[in-house]
Motif scaffolding. Sequence first.
Motif, PDB file in Angstrom:
ATOM      1  N   UNK A 131      45.293  43.491  27.838  1.00  0.00           N
ATOM      2  CA  UNK A 131      44.643  44.191  28.118  1.00  0.00           C
ATOM      3  C   UNK A 131      44.184  44.274  29.324  1.00  0.00           C
ATOM      4  N   UNK A 132      44.292  43.038  30.063  1.00  0.00           N
ATOM      5  CA  UNK A 132      44.367  43.092  31.693  1.00  0.00           C
ATOM      6  C   UNK A 132      45.392  43.520  32.701  1.00  0.00           C
ATOM      7  N   UNK A 133      46.481  44.008  32.184  1.00  0.00           N
ATOM      8  CA  UNK A 133      48.259  44.702  32.348  1.00  0.00           C
ATOM      9  C   UNK A 133      47.002  45.935  32.143  1.00  0.00           C
ATOM     10  N   UNK A 134      46.778  46.440  30.961  1.00  0.00           N
ATOM     11  CA  UNK A 134      46.251  48.053  30.848  1.00  0.00           C
ATOM     12  C   UNK A 134      45.382  48.557  31.336  1.00  0.00           C
ATOM     13  N   UNK A 135      44.488  47.415  32.022  1.00  0.00           N
ATOM     14  CA  UNK A 135      43.743  48.276  32.931  1.00  0.00           C
ATOM     15  C   UNK A 135      43.825  48.133  34.133  1.00  0.00           C
ATOM     16  N   UNK A 136      44.973  48.147  34.433  1.00  0.00           N
ATOM     17  CA  UNK A 136      45.450  48.902  35.715  1.00  0.00           C
ATOM     18  C   UNK A 136      44.750  48.640  36.557  1.00  0.00           C
ATOM     19  N   UNK A 137      44.708  46.949  37.078  1.00  0.00           N
ATOM     20  CA  UNK A 137      43.925  46.837  38.110  1.00  0.00           C
ATOM     21  C   UNK A 137      44.321  45.241  38.761  1.00  0.00           C
ATOM     22  N   UNK A 138      45.098  45.297  39.864  1.00  0.00           N
ATOM     23  CA  UNK A 138      46.016  43.606  39.950  1.00  0.00           C
ATOM     24  C   UNK A 138      45.015  43.241  40.108  1.00  0.00           C
ATOM     25  N   UNK A 139      44.155  43.350  40.967  1.00  0.00           N
ATOM     26  CA  UNK A 139      43.551  42.465  42.459  1.00  0.00           C
ATOM     27  C   UNK A 139      42.653  41.004  40.337  1.00  0.00           C
ATOM     28  N   UNK A 141      43.369  41.601  37.275  1.00  0.00           N
ATOM     29  CA  UNK A 141      44.490  40.735  36.788  1.00  0.00           C
ATOM     30  C   UNK A 141      44.845  39.411  37.065  1.00  0.00           C
ATOM     31  N   UNK A 142      44.850  39.388  38.358  1.00  0.00           N
ATOM     32  CA  UNK A 142      45.481  38.156  39.126  1.00  0.00           C
ATOM     33  C   UNK A 142      43.629  36.759  39.058  1.00  0.00           C
ATOM     34  N   UNK A 143      43.134  37.460  38.954  1.00  0.00           N
ATOM     35  CA  UNK A 143      41.242  36.497  39.650  1.00  0.00           C
ATOM     36  C   UNK A 143      41.811  35.883  37.911  1.00  0.00           C
ATOM     37  N   UNK A 144      41.908  36.978  36.946  1.00  0.00           N
ATOM     38  CA  UNK A 144      41.662  36.664  35.571  1.00  0.00           C
ATOM     39  C   UNK A 144      42.666  34.932  35.212  1.00  0.00           C
ATOM     40  N   UNK A 145      44.248  35.692  35.280  1.00  0.00           N
ATOM     41  CA  UNK A 145      44.959  34.747  35.477  1.00  0.00           C
ATOM     42  C   UNK A 145      44.711  33.452  35.995  1.00  0.00           C
ATOM     43  N   UNK A 146      43.846  33.258  36.852  1.00  0.00           N
ATOM     44  CA  UNK A 146      42.992  31.751  37.571  1.00  0.00           C
ATOM     45  C   UNK A 146      42.592  31.571  36.637  1.00  0.00           C
ATOM     46  N   UNK A 147      41.835  32.168  36.246  1.00  0.00           N
ATOM     47  CA  UNK A 147      40.655  31.302  35.534  1.00  0.00           C
ATOM     48  C   UNK A 147      41.051  31.012  33.881  1.00  0.00           C
ATOM     49  N   UNK A 148      41.938  31.990  33.379  1.00  0.00           N
ATOM     50  CA  UNK A 148      42.717  31.079  32.617  1.00  0.00           C
ATOM     51  C   UNK A 148      43.566  30.314  32.389  1.00  0.00           C
ATOM     52  N   UNK A 149      43.729  29.735  33.609  1.00  0.00           N
ATOM     53  CA  UNK A 149      44.657  28.525  33.942  1.00  0.00           C
ATOM     54  C   UNK A 149      43.950  27.527  33.943  1.00  0.00           C
ATOM     55  N   UNK A 150      42.666  27.238  34.785  1.00  0.00           N
ATOM     56  CA  UNK A 150      41.846  26.194  34.775  1.00  0.00           C
ATOM     57  C   UNK A 150      40.983  26.027  33.298  1.00  0.00           C
ATOM     58  N   UNK A 151      41.115  27.251  32.377  1.00  0.00           N
ATOM     59  CA  UNK A 151      40.343  26.801  31.176  1.00  0.00           C
ATOM     60  C   UNK A 151      41.189  26.706  29.980  1.00  0.00           C
ATOM     61  N   UNK A 152      42.963  26.419  30.196  1.00  0.00           N
ATOM     62  CA  UNK A 152      43.829  26.675  29.541  1.00  0.00           C
ATOM     63  C   UNK A 152      43.656  25.377  28.701  1.00  0.00           C
TER      64      UNK A 152
END
Length: 209
Positions: A131-139, A141-152
Amino acid sequence: MKQAAYDEIRRLIVTLQLRPGERINEQIVSDRIGIGKTPVHQALQMLSAQGFVQIIPRKGIRIMPDTLHDALDVLEARSVIEGELARFAAHRSDTRIIDQIEQNLALGRRAIKQKDFEDFTQIDRSFHEIVAVAAGNIILSETLKALHDRIARIWHLRTWKLDHLQKTQEEHTTVFRAIAARDGDAAALAMRAHLDTLRKNIVDARIVT
């Protein structure tokens, strides 16, 4: 080597092979993952900046625990970001993305049928990444990846029940239908409702303090 060290140390933290509150040092980590002290030092600096570890001068390194406040802050940030990512995805996704989400949902159904919790964890994260890739906003998407890592790590702090996975699958499907219908508002609302369910599960389960 720095990236390899970072990835491996983060994996050990997220999967609780390095436990919250545990004390380590660079030599211990270097020996354990088989990577030299310089890239390990650099990786630990990165993990410190992200809140995974606390570097205590002359005393070593402490694996940081997750508090309830931390988890809720991360989920609040995810809700804001992922709601908009879902909205953008509804307007910007193409047939290839729609097919990828459908395939992801099929994998999720299979994992639930097989009661494969570990596999479903990866499928769940993949759904959000698509879904993040589909949104087409790299900034974003990268912010979300860091948040996913924090809560994994939360996925490893308790035994999730099958009905939690089924509820997640249902909510993913609702998000998908809104994206496929090109309904940005509905997609944003569905994604935020999905993350609110996760927040409630974490609070009710008291898996962090």
